[in-house]
Write a protein that holds these residues in place. Structure first.
Motif, PDB file in Angstrom:
ATOM      1  N   LEU A  22       0.832  -1.205   0.000  1.00  0.00           N
ATOM      2  CA  LEU A  22       0.000   0.000   0.000  1.00  0.00           C
ATOM      3  C   LEU A  22       0.867   1.257   0.000  1.00  0.00           C
ATOM      4  CD1 LEU A  22      -2.694  -0.991   2.664  1.00  0.00           C
ATOM      5  CD2 LEU A  22      -2.865  -1.162   0.176  1.00  0.00           C
ATOM      6  N   GLN A  23       0.486   2.221  -0.850  1.00  0.00           N
ATOM      7  CA  GLN A  23       1.146   3.535  -0.849  1.00  0.00           C
ATOM      8  C   GLN A  23       0.705   4.299   0.403  1.00  0.00           C
ATOM      9  OE1 GLN A  23       3.221   4.169  -3.477  1.00  0.00           O
ATOM     10  NE2 GLN A  23       2.656   2.092  -4.114  1.00  0.00           N
ATOM     11  N   ALA A  24       1.452   5.371   0.726  1.00  0.00           N
ATOM     12  CA  ALA A  24       1.041   6.212   1.854  1.00  0.00           C
ATOM     13  C   ALA A  24      -0.333   6.816   1.554  1.00  0.00           C
ATOM     14  CB  ALA A  24       2.071   7.316   2.065  1.00  0.00           C
ATOM     15  N   GLY A  25      -1.120   6.999   2.602  1.00  0.00           N
ATOM     16  CA  GLY A  25      -2.446   7.592   2.417  1.00  0.00           C
ATOM     17  C   GLY A  25      -3.449   6.981   3.367  1.00  0.00           C
ATOM     18  N   GLU A  26      -4.688   7.516   3.284  1.00  0.00           N
ATOM     19  CA  GLU A  26      -5.739   7.018   4.164  1.00  0.00           C
ATOM     20  C   GLU A  26      -6.537   5.932   3.440  1.00  0.00           C
ATOM     21  OE1 GLU A  26      -8.416   9.467   7.142  1.00  0.00           O
ATOM     22  OE2 GLU A  26      -9.451   9.230   5.233  1.00  0.00           O
ATOM     23  N   TYR A  27      -6.861   4.849   4.142  1.00  0.00           N
ATOM     24  CA  TYR A  27      -7.632   3.746   3.564  1.00  0.00           C
ATOM     25  C   TYR A  27      -8.895   3.487   4.379  1.00  0.00           C
ATOM     26  CZ  TYR A  27      -3.563   2.854   0.701  1.00  0.00           C
ATOM     27  OH  TYR A  27      -2.549   2.986  -0.209  1.00  0.00           O
ATOM     28  N   THR A  28      -9.943   3.081   3.669  1.00  0.00           N
ATOM     29  CA  THR A  28     -11.181   2.710   4.354  1.00  0.00           C
ATOM     30  C   THR A  28     -11.448   1.223   4.123  1.00  0.00           C
ATOM     31  OG1 THR A  28     -12.039   4.912   3.890  1.00  0.00           O
ATOM     32  CG2 THR A  28     -13.648   3.252   4.582  1.00  0.00           C
ATOM     33  N   VAL A  29     -11.648   0.495   5.220  1.00  0.00           N
ATOM     34  CA  VAL A  29     -12.005  -0.925   5.135  1.00  0.00           C
ATOM     35  C   VAL A  29     -13.523  -1.018   5.281  1.00  0.00           C
ATOM     36  CG1 VAL A  29     -11.744  -3.203   6.189  1.00  0.00           C
ATOM     37  CG2 VAL A  29      -9.828  -1.572   6.216  1.00  0.00           C
ATOM     38  N   VAL A  30     -14.182  -1.630   4.303  1.00  0.00           N
ATOM     39  CA  VAL A  30     -15.636  -1.824   4.378  1.00  0.00           C
ATOM     40  C   VAL A  30     -15.880  -3.323   4.471  1.00  0.00           C
ATOM     41  CG1 VAL A  30     -17.852  -1.427   3.245  1.00  0.00           C
ATOM     42  CG2 VAL A  30     -15.980   0.195   2.914  1.00  0.00           C
ATOM     43  N   TRP A  31     -16.543  -3.742   5.558  1.00  0.00           N
ATOM     44  CA  TRP A  31     -16.792  -5.193   5.702  1.00  0.00           C
ATOM     45  C   TRP A  31     -18.280  -5.500   5.710  1.00  0.00           C
ATOM     46  CZ3 TRP A  31     -19.535  -6.034  10.141  1.00  0.00           C
ATOM     47  CH2 TRP A  31     -19.365  -5.116  11.184  1.00  0.00           C
ATOM     48  N   HIS A  32     -18.617  -6.607   5.036  1.00  0.00           N
ATOM     49  CA  HIS A  32     -19.978  -7.150   5.070  1.00  0.00           C
ATOM     50  C   HIS A  32     -19.820  -8.588   5.504  1.00  0.00           C
ATOM     51  CE1 HIS A  32     -20.547  -3.825   2.221  1.00  0.00           C
ATOM     52  NE2 HIS A  32     -21.809  -3.826   2.600  1.00  0.00           N
ATOM     53  N   VAL A  33     -20.367  -8.978   6.647  1.00  0.00           N
ATOM     54  CA  VAL A  33     -20.226 -10.372   7.041  1.00  0.00           C
ATOM     55  C   VAL A  33     -21.588 -10.990   7.348  1.00  0.00           C
ATOM     56  CG1 VAL A  33     -17.910 -10.022   7.988  1.00  0.00           C
ATOM     57  CG2 VAL A  33     -19.882  -9.957   9.517  1.00  0.00           C
ATOM     58  N   THR A  34     -21.624 -12.320   7.177  1.00  0.00           N
ATOM     59  CA  THR A  34     -22.790 -13.110   7.559  1.00  0.00           C
ATOM     60  C   THR A  34     -22.317 -14.018   8.686  1.00  0.00           C
ATOM     61  OG1 THR A  34     -23.509 -13.081   5.269  1.00  0.00           O
ATOM     62  CG2 THR A  34     -24.556 -14.702   6.721  1.00  0.00           C
ATOM     63  N   SER A  35     -23.002 -13.944   9.838  1.00  0.00           N
ATOM     64  CA  SER A  35     -22.613 -14.821  10.937  1.00  0.00           C
ATOM     65  C   SER A  35     -23.252 -16.191  10.726  1.00  0.00           C
ATOM     66  CB  SER A  35     -23.031 -14.214  12.277  1.00  0.00           C
ATOM     67  OG  SER A  35     -24.392 -13.904  12.263  1.00  0.00           O
ATOM     68  N   VAL A  36     -22.798 -17.208  11.469  1.00  0.00           N
ATOM     69  CA  VAL A  36     -23.302 -18.557  11.204  1.00  0.00           C
ATOM     70  C   VAL A  36     -24.793 -18.687  11.520  1.00  0.00           C
ATOM     71  CG1 VAL A  36     -21.033 -19.586  11.569  1.00  0.00           C
ATOM     72  CG2 VAL A  36     -22.669 -19.552  13.425  1.00  0.00           C
TER      73      VAL A  36
END
Lengths: 115, 603
Positions: free
Chosen positions: A87-101
């Protein structure tokens, strides 16, 4: 008397605990600033996860999506891992979508910065 | 999860319960003698019908759930997702196992004992299809065990109602009465097990009284509990009233049992609604009452005597009332005493109640993080200090000219929950005559900013008390922080949970005789070593200075001992070290996790 009944009810209530998959912690940590770019994203949830129906997206500051592989489950099946490109320098956004069991879907996002 | 899923889940579970209850009933409840035709009807007609409905609704539920998991919005997509879900997800595995067991039951219906056991096994899969199976760990195991007991008890009772209905209508009167009496212990045992296990589930998932009164999950649980009470009332009516009339006419009893079946189905549907919802413990509750229970009076020397007297008087009054009802000889005297004691005691129990607000039970999302405390400190300077003063004592230069003196924020903060403080900052105060005493900050500050101020107020109060008296009057949690360790890992407070550790402010770890993990808070640079992790963010330094009541410049050399549950326990200033005896004691005896009382710290 209503108040007394409530009083009794309050005294009888033990403390609650967890269910439903929410982000418990992340590496890199939520909101962190990193001197070195991370090699891997690790998201730990409060519940066991179905990897087949869970996705992790990474977006750079300009909105562009960083291509990632399919996330896989760690030995602890509450943990999703995905390898990162350099990853280059900078701000990153992690977007998660999960399904639980238990089949419920939850989603969320957080940021980290590479200096 | 949509209405279709909920309905299919409800029908599937109800049919499964009917199968289980019918088989049990045919085998063990029907009395001996002249009931062969009845048993045949149950085992060869009612049971197969329940089985067929359970299989069809179960399969349909698997299809709709597959569609939901794969976000498929048409039938083709749902059937495409079906094998994926069936073969590669937990839900699918357990559902396939259950449907397999159900198909196995069909040839076993003439062997009732085995059929009951297999049906029980298929029914006992239920917790694995919901919240309980997803939790994991020992708490998950506890929930699974209690839910297995819950569904089997529900099946034995509610599933026995249709056979009971048929038996009352078709059997000779005497035999019908005997059947009803035979069903009583089944129903009674089931009710006790259902109520007991429901309490366990509510305690884990419900989020306490705020969750019950303030979340939609809690409201659904209240609806379910009310329906259950209705069911109990009908059951009691059957047992104590209609059973005696049965010899004359079975009609009243049959109508009542039919009502019980309907209510039972409504309870199962409400259980399906609960299973589809986010548990109350995860929803932010909106407190609906203008007051809440508080134990502050026990801690306040001025109020303690009053509240203890009120409690003693009320208890004595209730005791006297019971005595009056029980012993006729003392009736008038005891009732008079009860009336006087209750009249004196009850009103004073108001001491146990404090004002509450819709936000009172909101959990702060900040984890009392160092970054949040530092952000709150900056906001305090720009938003609050003009009236409340730089140190929050309500003594700013402008304070004297205000119509109502600004509050001293170093008093009374401890007796308020985080959610109360949130409300005060967001909505301000209005005097009884309508003038604004303090403006609300909801229009100008973000939700996060208000929580930062709440964290700062708590931290500042702790620091002020430490500065003035040398101790913290209430337990103070260690703020959440990140630290880098020698093996390249980043750890936070959660990683340190379960072990005591020392925080040392400075660039070098201060040597110590006792063995505890050391985290070094620094402003310059320091390298982590085997025993030392480094927290380099300036906010951690700043937050620690606020908590110990020192200026950031005076912090170097300060040590803080944090116990295994994350509570700050001992401070030593520059150059001193924490006494070894005291340290050993703290390491051996951490404060309980909930030591802060009901402040609402999300910690």
């Amino acid at each position: 008397m209503m108040r007394l009944a409530l009083l009794a009810a309050v005294l009888a209530m033990p403390t609650p605990a967890l269910a439903h998959a929410f982000l418990e912690r992340a590496s890199p940590p939520v909101g962190s600033e990193l001197a070195q770019p991370p090699h891997q994203l690790t998201l730990t949830f409060t519940e066991r996860i179905e990897p087949l129906f869970s996705t992790i997206e990474l977006r750079a500051a300009n909105g562009a999506t960083v291509p990632l592989g399919k996330p896989h489950l760690a030995a602890d099946d509450r943990q999703l891992l995905v390898d990162l490109p350099v990853l280059q320098a900078g701000e990153y956004t992690v977007v998660w979508h999960v399904t639980s069991v238990d089949t419920h879907k939850t989603e969320g996002s957080f940021r980290f910065t590479v200096r | 999860m949509g209405a279709t899923d909920i309905l299919l889940r409800g029908i599937h579970v109800a049919a499964l319960g009917s199968l289980f209850g019918t088989l049990l009933f045919a085998q063990w409840v029907l009395p001996a003698g002249g009931e062969a035709a009845m048993r045949k009807l149950l085992q060869l007609r009612v049971a197969p019908l329940s089985l067929a409905i359970a299989c069809l609704a179960g399969f349909a539920w698997l299809v709709t759930e597959s569609a939901a998991m794969a976000s498929a919005d048409n039938v083709g997509g749902a059937f495409h997702a079906l094998p994926l879900v069936a073969l590669r997800t937990h839900f699918g595995h357990w559902m396939v196992l259950r449907l397999g067991l159900l198909i196995l039951i069909l040839p076993l219906l003439r062997r009732p004992t085995i059929a009951v056991a297999v049906t029980g096994a298929a029914f006992a899969v239920q917790p694995m299809l919901g919240h309980a199976g997803a939790v994991g760990g020992s708490m998950g195991a506890e929930m699974i065990a209690s839910e297995v007991v819950h569904v089997l008890a529900a099946g034995a009772w509610l599933g026995g109602l249709l056979p009971l209905f048929l038996a009352v209508g078709r059997l000779p009167r005497e035999l019908a009465v005997a059947t009803c009496r035979g069903f009583t212990p089944v129903g009674l045992a089931a009710v006790l097990l259902l109520a007991g296990t429901a309490v366990v589930q509510a305690a884990i998932l419900g989020g306490g009284l705020p969750g019950l009164l303030g979340t939609s999950y809690g409201h659904a649980a209240l609806v379910k509990s009310s329906l259950f009470l209705g069911l109990l009332a009908l059951a009691a009516l059957n047992r104590f009233v209609f059973i005696d009339r049965l010899a004359r006419s079975p009609d009243a009893m049959r109508v009542s049992i039919a009502g019980e079946m309907l209510l039972g189905f409504a309870v199962i549907l409400s259980a399906a609604v609960l299973a589809s919802r986010m548990p109350g413990t995860h929803e932010q509750p909106v407190w609906p009452l203008p007051w809440r229970l508080s134990g502050w009076a026990f801690a306040d020397p001025d109020a303690r005597a009053g509240v203890i007297t009120a409690l003693a008087g009320t208890s004595a009054g209730i005791g006297a009332a019971i005595a009056g009802l029980a012993w006729r000889r003392v009736r008038w005297f005891a009732c008079a005493a009860a009336a006087i004691l209750l009249a004196l005691g009850l009103p004073r129990l108001d001491l146990l109640l404090v004002p509450a607000y819709p936000t009172s039970y909101l959990a702060s999302p900040t984890e009392f993080a160092a970054t949040s405390i530092a952000a709150g400190a900056r906001l305090f300077v720009t938003q609050c200090a003009a009236c409340h003063g730089a140190q929050g004592h309500g003594d700013s230069p402008a304070a004297g000219s205000l119509p109502v003196r600004p509050a001293d924020l170093t008093e009374h903060v401890a007796m308020h929950r985080d959610g109360d403080l949130y409300w005060f900052i967001a909505h301000g105060f209005t005097a009884p005559d309508g003038t604004t005493v303090m403006p609300g900050f909801a229009p100008t500050l973000s939700t996060d900013a208000i929580w930062h101020l709440v964290d700062y107020l708590r931290a500042h109060n702790a620091g002020e008390a430490m500065r003035r008296t040398g101790r913290w009057p209430q337990p103070v949690p260690m703020p959440q922080f990140d630290a880098a360790c020698a093996d390249g890992r980043t750890i936070d407070l959660d990683d340190l949970r379960g072990r005591a550790f020392r925080i040392v402010a400075g660039n070098e770890p201060v040597p110590s005789e006792f063995n505890a993990v050391i985290v070094l808070v620094n402003r310059g640079t320091a390298s982590p070593t085997d025993d030392v992790c480094v927290a380099a963010e300036p906010q951690v330094w700043f937050a620690l200075a606020i908590l110990v009541g020192a200026s950031p410049d005076a912090l170097p050399g300060t040590q803080v001992l944090v116990d295994a549950n994350g509570w700050l326990r001992a401070v030593s200033r520059s150059g001193e070290s924490i006494q070894i005896g005291q340290a050993r004691d703290i390491i051996a005896h951490p404060l309980p996790v909930d030591a802060a009382g009901p402040t609402g710290h999300h910690h």
